[in-house]
Design an enzyme around this catalytic site. Structure first.
Site, PDB file in Angstrom:
ATOM      1  N   GLU A 160       0.877  -1.289  -0.034  1.00 17.21           N
ATOM      2  CA  GLU A 160      -0.071  -0.068  -0.016  1.00 17.21           C
ATOM      3  C   GLU A 160       0.880   1.166  -0.091  1.00 17.21           C
ATOM      4  O   GLU A 160       1.730   1.238   0.551  1.00 17.21           O
ATOM      5  CB  GLU A 160      -0.907   0.162   1.443  1.00 17.21           C
ATOM      6  CG  GLU A 160      -1.838   1.162   1.165  1.00 17.21           C
ATOM      7  CD  GLU A 160      -2.907   1.225   2.396  1.00 17.21           C
ATOM      8  OE1 GLU A 160      -2.995   0.272   3.298  1.00 17.21           O
ATOM      9  OE2 GLU A 160      -3.797   2.113   2.226  1.00 17.21           O
ATOM     10  N   MET A 201       0.536  -3.010   8.520  1.00 18.28           N
ATOM     11  CA  MET A 201      -0.341  -3.060   7.441  1.00 18.28           C
ATOM     12  C   MET A 201      -0.929  -4.271   7.369  1.00 18.28           C
ATOM     13  O   MET A 201      -0.555  -5.424   7.818  1.00 18.28           O
ATOM     14  CB  MET A 201       1.094  -3.167   6.162  1.00 18.28           C
ATOM     15  CG  MET A 201       0.201  -3.407   5.056  1.00 18.28           C
ATOM     16  SD  MET A 201      -0.721  -1.969   4.305  1.00 18.28           S
ATOM     17  CE  MET A 201      -2.024  -2.577   3.237  1.00 18.28           C
ATOM     18  N   GLU A 202      -2.263  -4.149   7.056  1.00 15.88           N
ATOM     19  CA  GLU A 202      -3.373  -5.022   7.050  1.00 15.88           C
ATOM     20  C   GLU A 202      -3.606  -6.024   5.834  1.00 15.88           C
ATOM     21  O   GLU A 202      -4.590  -6.644   5.653  1.00 15.88           O
ATOM     22  CB  GLU A 202      -4.567  -4.241   7.274  1.00 15.88           C
ATOM     23  CG  GLU A 202      -5.320  -3.477   5.822  1.00 15.88           C
ATOM     24  CD  GLU A 202      -4.663  -1.914   5.722  1.00 15.88           C
ATOM     25  OE1 GLU A 202      -3.902  -1.808   6.282  1.00 15.88           O
ATOM     26  OE2 GLU A 202      -5.530  -1.365   4.909  1.00 15.88           O
ATOM     27  N   HIS A 218      -6.708  -2.215  14.994  1.00 13.59           N
ATOM     28  CA  HIS A 218      -6.816  -1.428  14.007  1.00 13.59           C
ATOM     29  C   HIS A 218      -6.703  -2.223  12.709  1.00 13.59           C
ATOM     30  O   HIS A 218      -7.444  -2.387  11.940  1.00 13.59           O
ATOM     31  CB  HIS A 218      -5.849  -0.319  13.793  1.00 13.59           C
ATOM     32  CG  HIS A 218      -6.071   0.673  12.523  1.00 13.59           C
ATOM     33  ND1 HIS A 218      -6.648   1.708  12.439  1.00 13.59           N
ATOM     34  CD2 HIS A 218      -5.576   0.578  11.577  1.00 13.59           C
ATOM     35  CE1 HIS A 218      -6.689   2.405  11.277  1.00 13.59           C
ATOM     36  NE2 HIS A 218      -5.935   1.490  10.751  1.00 13.59           N
ATOM     37  N   GLU A 219      -5.630  -2.908  12.361  1.00 12.97           N
ATOM     38  CA  GLU A 219      -5.248  -3.828  11.395  1.00 12.97           C
ATOM     39  C   GLU A 219      -6.074  -4.840  11.345  1.00 12.97           C
ATOM     40  O   GLU A 219      -6.573  -5.346  10.217  1.00 12.97           O
ATOM     41  CB  GLU A 219      -3.727  -4.335  11.585  1.00 12.97           C
ATOM     42  CG  GLU A 219      -2.459  -3.219  11.744  1.00 12.97           C
ATOM     43  CD  GLU A 219      -2.901  -2.035  10.604  1.00 12.97           C
ATOM     44  OE1 GLU A 219      -3.280  -2.269   9.715  1.00 12.97           O
ATOM     45  OE2 GLU A 219      -2.424  -0.959  11.320  1.00 12.97           O
ATOM     46  N   GLU A 273      -9.944   4.024   6.270  1.00 16.43           N
ATOM     47  CA  GLU A 273      -8.935   4.483   7.480  1.00 16.43           C
ATOM     48  C   GLU A 273      -9.808   5.118   8.369  1.00 16.43           C
ATOM     49  O   GLU A 273      -9.583   5.018   9.612  1.00 16.43           O
ATOM     50  CB  GLU A 273      -7.833   5.257   6.921  1.00 16.43           C
ATOM     51  CG  GLU A 273      -6.961   4.705   5.873  1.00 16.43           C
ATOM     52  CD  GLU A 273      -6.273   3.285   6.549  1.00 16.43           C
ATOM     53  OE1 GLU A 273      -6.314   3.015   7.760  1.00 16.43           O
ATOM     54  OE2 GLU A 273      -5.679   2.447   5.987  1.00 16.43           O
TER      55      GLU A 273
HETATM   56  N1  HT7 Z   1      -3.315   0.820   5.732  1.00 12.17           N
HETATM   57  C1  HT7 Z   1      -1.818   0.863   6.146  1.00 12.17           C
HETATM   58  C2  HT7 Z   1      -1.501   2.572   5.551  1.00 12.17           C
HETATM   59  C3  HT7 Z   1      -0.074   2.331   4.890  1.00 12.17           C
HETATM   60  C4  HT7 Z   1       1.213   1.887   5.229  1.00 12.17           C
HETATM   61  C5  HT7 Z   1       1.644   1.058   6.091  1.00 12.17           C
HETATM   62  C6  HT7 Z   1       2.894   0.722   6.421  1.00 12.17           C
HETATM   63  C7  HT7 Z   1       3.917   1.107   5.535  1.00 12.17           C
HETATM   64  C8  HT7 Z   1       3.524   2.048   4.406  1.00 12.17           C
HETATM   65  C9  HT7 Z   1       2.055   2.465   4.407  1.00 12.17           C
HETATM   66  N2  HT7 Z   1       1.598   2.896   3.504  1.00 12.17           N
HETATM   67  C10 HT7 Z   1       0.344   3.092   3.719  1.00 12.17           C
HETATM   68  C11 HT7 Z   1      -1.840   1.264   7.425  1.00 12.17           C
HETATM   69  C12 HT7 Z   1      -3.229   1.387   7.969  1.00 12.17           C
HETATM   70  O1  HT7 Z   1      -3.554   2.465   7.845  1.00 12.17           O
HETATM   71  O2  HT7 Z   1      -3.766   0.526   8.922  1.00 12.17           O
HETATM   72 ZN    ZN Z   2      -5.708   1.834   8.812  1.00 10.69          ZN
END
Ligand code: HT7
Ligand code: ZN
Length: 877
Positions: A119, A261-262, A295-296, A318
């Site tokens: 992401e 990161m999910e 959250h994840e 988000e």
């Molecule tokens: N959805 C993810 C957002 C994210 C991220 C996480 C880790 C490294 C780079 C990233 N770029 C975007 C994290 C979250 O909001 O849960």
């Molecule tokens: Zn998130």
């Protein structure tokens, strides 16, 4: 770099129903072979433009026939293929170099481990693909690697098969049955160990839960595992969401751009957001881990099962997920304390973002680099918008709306509009005007005046709203603002009867109302009010607005001690402290004698004396507004960092002196011999005890002995660091130099603790801070390629050490800009995030030219990344 616009959105011309990937992981390079099962989604024959970055194309074929060179074209941002059949299998073989990937996007190496971060647009650094969230595909992934170096090979979904290859390599295959966009793809390979547990879902499915870490971290996983199980149960009970696969993995990684990161069934975490042990983790650290694990996990539904159509809709997943994790944390601990923490952060940092050059709506309309839009506005303000929907609809209708949203859009990539429509359809409520929260940037100002007529017993609130201009949006239309309120009388909160409305005798609580403010000006008249009340406004911070009401100090003291709403009690303490600190600033700048209103210390003494109050809440109420918040409150061109620092310190010292006896008494009484637990009760006691220590050490050098004794005898990291911090902030070099050195000696093998050590030294307000930070940049434990270290040292200096960052010689700005210039090519995402303090140049009296000068210097650099380019150029406009 070009700008991307929401209005240009077009559905993808091709779908990828199935994606097969094969990875050959090597020490020099990695070979990725893809097989994409493509289906044209439009009638006419259009070329296929695949995204790709930093890839070496080795081979491309369609339906097993290698393509001739004229059948495709390598472009600046990918691969263009002409004349494809309506349905076909496109295969690409590419070479990538994860070992050289310092951006930490795509496939990269962290120590000896391979891992991914896709992401928002990292997948295109792995192979050519339609790297956009509305292209959802079923992934099958095989990985081969050296069996000794990488015994663990993970990807999304279920493990299908595993086999040895020759005498050194092995092979595995994973299959994820849920269609997903490429940004949720993940791969991990390494010499990892894991802890395992299981969870039985409400529907009776047994889920295997694993947390993978480097062997040295095996003793630090239990808390995250418990937090995961609590999250899974809570999501079933509160949102009716069950987990949907037989396995859920978490992996801890040291080099990571954000918190976690999910990725579907394979969450990857920054090790700082998952590893915990009482020896190394503070109370705040524990709370953060619980919130991020939740959250994840919650993203499995709000983000993965239902995802975003395009990145302009980022807040869809988000904002909603932050709202969900905040509700979870509130249910696990104190709701009011959680609210106070969130609002405090929102008002300090998100309000500043909303007032700055990067201000954007919760649903932005354009961007240059999407990585720049993982902002407090998307996350925190987005969550506030969801919270307002919750307030307007009520608990039951909100849950019905959430159920409808998930069932209607399961397996789809949708928009914020789809979310709002589901809420409307389930509740029957019209959210037409409310939608402006998604499209208009800026923080609305809610201005309230009142009058009381003792003859008619009527009390009138006159409410008006306005919203400052933001880049590209000069004029704003009125928002729908839920204004939760009550009226405080001599004997407590008064019953409320709005003129022209029947009193609702059915409702249990007739002392609390939510007024709907949806016009520029409105009047609310209350009947039957027998005394002049003090209005209790914006209870629970019912809307993300700046409230203007001219409270006098005695009214604030009343609200602080007697209002029914915990948030208003805290907010009144903040407002009172703000008034007093501002007054002291004026005295200092005019050369008048400094007189600190004893009302504030008196109110704080009362709080401290009342042992029936929740200690966590008392600690929050004693916390003076931070220097950044004070600068933000001063407004553009009016923040004088040195004056703010001096005034705040003087007020703190005066409180410490006036409350010395009760501070000492509570400090002693709150000490504990119990074994450390990150429980709400213990955390609350430590919070108040350490806040007492902070006041005592600030007020009187004689109390530094307490800090030193606490530092030496502490049985946990919260107390140890609080003692060290008090020495470092209020002592002289001979108070802190040795303890800091000892601390390093004791903890130098624990990276996460060393980062705390770096951060503390970066934030110390003494005059040697800049040289110390420069020195620490050369320390063997500092590494510019590790985001946690950069955030701790450089972010800590620029964000938490205002007097030194804003040095009058401009050296603080220069240091930051120098680091950003180096990081621009190493890790553009982190470089761009570090820019935030410089973008606030408009606030700082006497510093604007120097701050702009550094931004201009950065703007002139050759080969500026799109990330840094966007923030620098927008900040200079
Ligand atoms: N959805 C993810 C957002 C994210 C991220 C996480 C880790 C490294 C780079 C990233 N770029 C975007 C994290 C979250 O909001 O849960
Ligand atoms: Zn998130």
């Amino acid at each position: 770099p070009g700008t991307i616009y929401l209005e240009d959105y077009q559905a993808p011309p091709y779908l990828i129903n199935r994606t097969e990937l094969h990875f050959e992981l090597g020490e020099e390079d990695t070979i990725v072979t893809s097989r994409l099962h493509l289906l044209r989604a439009v009638a006419e024959d259009v070329p296929l433009q695949l995204h790709g970055q930093e890839l070496e194309l080795l081979q491309v074929s369609v339906d097993n026939e290698e393509l001739a060179e004229e059948a495709y074209q390598l472009t600046d941002d990918g691969l263009l293929i002409h004349q494809l059949p309506e349905q076909c299998v496109l295969s690409c073989k590419t070479r990538i170099r994860p070992q050289d990937n310092t951006s930490l996007e795509g496939l990269y190496k962290s120590h000896r481990m391979f891992c991914t971060q896709c992401e928002a647009e990292g997948f295109r650094k792995i192979t050519y693909y339609l790297d956009r969230p509305d292209v959802m595909s079923v992934f099958t992934v095989s990985i081969e690697a050296d069996a000794k170096r990488y015994p663990v090979l993970l990807s999304n979904g279920n493990l299908l098969e595993t086999k040895p290859l020759d005498n050194t390599r092995h092979w595995v295959q994973w299959h994820d049955p849920f269609p997903k966009p490429a940004y949720l793809f993940a791969l991990v390979a390494g010499d990892l160990e894991h802890i395992e547990d299981s969870f039985r879902t409400a529907g009776g499915r047994d889920v295997t839960l694993r947390i993978y870490v480097e062997p040295k971290d095996m003793g630090k996983c239990d808390y995250a595992m418990d937090a995961l199980k609590r999250s899974m149960r809570w999501d079933e009970e509160v949102f009716g969401r069950e987990y949907d696969l037989d396995i859920f993995n978490i992996v801890a990684v040291d080099d990571f751009n954000m918190g976690a990161m999910e990725n579907k069934s394979l969450n990857i975490f920054n090790s700082s957001c998952v590893l915990a042990h009482p020896d190394i983790t503070t109370d705040a650290g524990y709370q953060r881990i619980e919130a991020i694990v939740a959250h994840e996990y919650f993203h499995n539904w709000s983000g993965n099962r239902v995802t975003c159509r395009d990145w302009f809709q980022l807040s869809l997943k988000e904002g909603f997920t932050v709202f969900r994790d905040a509700e979870f944390s509130s249910d696990m601990g104190s709701r009011t304390v959680k609210r106070v923490e969130d609002v405090s952060m929102l008002r300090t940092a998100q309000f500043a973002e909303d007032a700055g050059p990067m201000a954007h709506p919760v649903r932005p309309e354009s961007y240059i680099e999407i990585n720049n839009f993982y902002t407090l506005t998307i996350y925190e303000k987005g969550a506030e918008v969801v919270r307002m929907i919750h307030t307007l609809l009520g608990e039951e209708n909100f849950r019905a709306g959430s159920d409808l949203y998930f069932s209607r859009h399961d397996g789809q990539a949708v928009t914020c509009e789809d979310f709002v429509r589901a809420m409307e359809d389930a509740s029957g409520m019209d959210l037409g005007q409310f939608r402006r929260w998604y499209s208009q940037a800026g923080t609305p100002i809610l201005s309230v005046t009142d009058s009381y007529d003792a003859e008619s017993n009527t009390y009138t609130l006159d409410v008006s709203q306005r919203c400052p201009a933001t880049p590209g949006q000069a004029q704003k239309q009125p928002f729908v603002i839920p204004l939760a309120m009550g009226l405080l009388g001599d004997a407590g909160n008064l019953p409320l009867t709005l003129a022209g409305q029947e009193t609702d005798h059915e409702t249990e609580d007739n002392t609390h109302k939510v007024l709907i403010v949806d016009q520029e000006r409105q009047q609310f008249v209350f009947d039957d009010v027998r005394e002049r009340p003090v209005p209790s406004l914006l209870r629970g911070f019912s809307a993300p607005v700046r409230l203007e009401y001219d409270y006098d100090r005695s009214a604030l003291c009343q609200l602080m001690s007697r209002d029914d709403d915990g948030f208003v009690r805290w907010d009144s303490a903040q407002a009172l402290a703000l008034q007093v600190i501002t007054e002291v600033q004026q005295q200092l700048s005019s050369g008048a004698a400094v007189v600190i209103d004893p009302l504030l210390s008196g109110a704080f003494v009362q709080l401290l004396e009342d042992t029936s109050l929740d200690p966590a809440m008392v600690a929050e109420m004693l916390a003076l507004p931070g220097e950044s918040y004070l600068a933000e409150q001063a407004g553009e061109g009016a923040a004088d960092v040195d004056l703010i620092h001096r005034a705040r310190a003087a007020v703190k010292q005066a409180i410490g002196e006036a409350a010395e006896q009760v501070l000492l008494a509570r400090y002693q009484a709150l000490s504990s011999v119990d074994a450390y637990q990150p429980s709400g009760d213990q955390i609350a006691r430590r919070a108040l005890r350490n806040s007492c220590l902070d006041y005592l050490a600030c007020a009187n050098g004689a109390h530094l002995g307490l800090a030193h004794a606490q530092f030496l005898s502490a049985g946990n990291m919260t107390d140890r660091l609080a003692g060290l911090r008090a020495l470092a902030f209020y002592g002289a070099a001979n108070d802190w130099a040795q303890p800091l050195a000892d601390f390093y000696q004791d903890w130098r093998h624990e990276t996460l603790v060393v980062n705390q050590w770096l951060q503390l030294q970066a934030a110390m307000p003494d005059g040697g801070a800049l040289d110390r930070v420069r020195g620490l940049m050369e320390h063997p434990d500092f590494d510019l390629r590790n985001p946690n270290k950069v955030r701790a040292l450089i972010g800590g200096f620029a964000g938490q050490n205002p007097v030194n960052f804003h040095r009058t010689d401009g050296e603080g700005y220069r240091l930051l800009a120098d680091v950003i210039a180096r990081l621009n090519s190493i890790n553009p995402q982190i470089a761009s995030r570090l820019l935030a303090p410089l973008t606030k140049w408009r606030y700082y009296a006497g510093r604007q030219d120097m701050m702009r000068g550094e931004l201009q210097r950065l703007a002139a650099l050759p080969e500026l990344s799109p990330d840094v380019y966007e923030v620098v150029t927008k900040s200079l406009q």
